[in-house]
Design a protein around this motif. Sequence first.
Motif, PDB file in Angstrom:
ATOM      1  N   GLU A 131      14.569   3.165  -5.981  1.00  0.00           N
ATOM      2  CA  GLU A 131      13.522   2.225  -5.532  1.00  0.00           C
ATOM      3  C   GLU A 131      12.206   2.968  -5.699  1.00  0.00           C
ATOM      4  O   GLU A 131      11.920   3.900  -4.950  1.00  0.00           O
ATOM      5  N   GLU A 133       8.343   3.244  -5.430  1.00  0.00           N
ATOM      6  CA  GLU A 133       7.134   2.675  -4.813  1.00  0.00           C
ATOM      7  C   GLU A 133       5.896   3.291  -5.473  1.00  0.00           C
ATOM      8  O   GLU A 133       5.899   4.462  -5.872  1.00  0.00           O
ATOM      9  N   HIS A 187       8.553  -6.198  -5.416  1.00  0.00           N
ATOM     10  CA  HIS A 187       7.865  -6.869  -4.299  1.00  0.00           C
ATOM     11  C   HIS A 187       6.640  -6.085  -3.867  1.00  0.00           C
ATOM     12  O   HIS A 187       6.550  -4.882  -4.089  1.00  0.00           O
ATOM     13  N   GLU A 189       4.753  -4.067  -1.242  1.00  0.00           N
ATOM     14  CA  GLU A 189       5.275  -3.248  -0.129  1.00  0.00           C
ATOM     15  C   GLU A 189       4.378  -3.398   1.102  1.00  0.00           C
ATOM     16  O   GLU A 189       3.483  -4.231   1.142  1.00  0.00           O
ATOM     17  N   GLU A 196       6.773  -2.221  -5.074  1.00  0.00           N
ATOM     18  CA  GLU A 196       8.039  -1.502  -5.299  1.00  0.00           C
ATOM     19  C   GLU A 196       8.806  -2.172  -6.428  1.00  0.00           C
ATOM     20  O   GLU A 196       8.849  -3.403  -6.519  1.00  0.00           O
TER      21      GLU A 196
HETATM   22 MG    MG Z   1      10.327   0.103  -0.137  1.00  0.00          MG
END
Ligand code: MG
Length: 449
Positions: A131, A133, A187, A189, A196
């Motif tokens: 993931e 970011e 999405h 964050e 992210e």
């Molecule tokens: Mg996150």
Amino acid sequence: MNRFVGFDQVRALLVSHVDNAGISRVKALPHGRLLSASTYGVTNSNSVGFLFSVDDHLNATPALDPIVGDLRGIADLSAVAMLDADSGLAWAPADLYALDGSPHPTCTRSALRRVIDDADDSRLGFTVGFELECTVFRDEPMTTSGAPTPATTGPAYSTRSLLEVESFALAAVDALEFAGVTVQQFHPEFGTGQLEFAFAPQDPLRAVDELVLARVVLTRVARAHGLLISFAPVPIIGGASNGCHVHLSAAREGRRNVFAEPAATHGVSEEGGRIIAGILDRLEEGVALLGGSVLSFTRLRPHSWAGADLCWGPANREAAIRYVPGQAGMGAEQANLEVKPVDGAANPYLAVAAILASAFDGVAREAVPPKPVTVDPSTLTAAQRRGRGIRSLPADLGSALDRLEASQFFRGVFGDVLLDAYLATRRHEWEAYGERPPEEVAELVRWRY
Ligand code: MG
Ligand code: GLU
């Protein structure tokens, strides 16, 4: 990896490796030299290979001289990716080799491969999903406070935020898919300007290659949209931190998910528990490999969902290991571990190698995990924390490096030459910037990762 069909389309190939400072360094081959990418490769000095710090300060170790010594970055063409058809720019990860043709002991990509290949337990297979970011800023003159302006204004996770950067986000997903990186979800964050991108799980080496590639792609697309992107652990002091969480799945004999055992408490099999214990047992000595910048420890604080507390728990976002059980009936496909302390300042090959080596070791030692923590660990009293074996991870880079330097375990995994080079590059960062105001450090590294 992607729709790469042949060298005739390529105008230039970026042959890149990630160094001990967590920076992707590059040498490029023009069209006429492409055939030598995987034989002669590109030339590098020791400094560019593995001895630069984040500020390009040159370090030395007893075994390695930054001035005298040559190496080659040999492209792994099995992982080549076309970045975009129009410009003819392609990318490939490099392994570092000594001139005698042997893999260089500091090559972090080879170190990850070695951790997997050398595992005694070849019937336990891992996959990794990241993931990623990042924080996206307007490419405009800085505000009077000296900080750049985030490209979204909030609220957190809001549709409104996503719409503010809609054209960038959609172009980014297209470009990632074109380069062969499968996006599972994206999405806005928590923080302003923060986004992210979650990537599909892959075998560990490929997952890390794709993460490094994804950062190249996202940086290009941001620039094309008049935006600046930062993967720094804390791009703006006081703002939300950027993690790079590692989701780890494990299957015995290629079929049984060890984190989905319906009959076991919380669904974690005995073997899954050993993996959890193995990772937790090595996290204090290894956390400098999961981040490794001064700001990594600004990030690792309670209430930033960064996993600053040494414990694990189902769906627990404050635990260093969040156990993700999956939906009812879907555990076998979905259940995994999320290792949260990893961030974008890490060398991701080393971070994943450290996690996997700890996991294999936990299985080999038949390590026993502590009880899962099902509350925010920072709400427990000191006595309750002690009773349950919960500790905070090291508070700053200096103490994390002390723990790593003393670690016989990671010395065994990575060897003295690599570990000492890593320690030297990160030690410089701590000595030069550990005492400086965090705002200054954030400014220094914001556009470096
Ligand atoms: Mg996150
Ligand atoms: N931004 C948080 C970090 O630094 C993670 C938030 C989340 O759980 O997605 O790790």
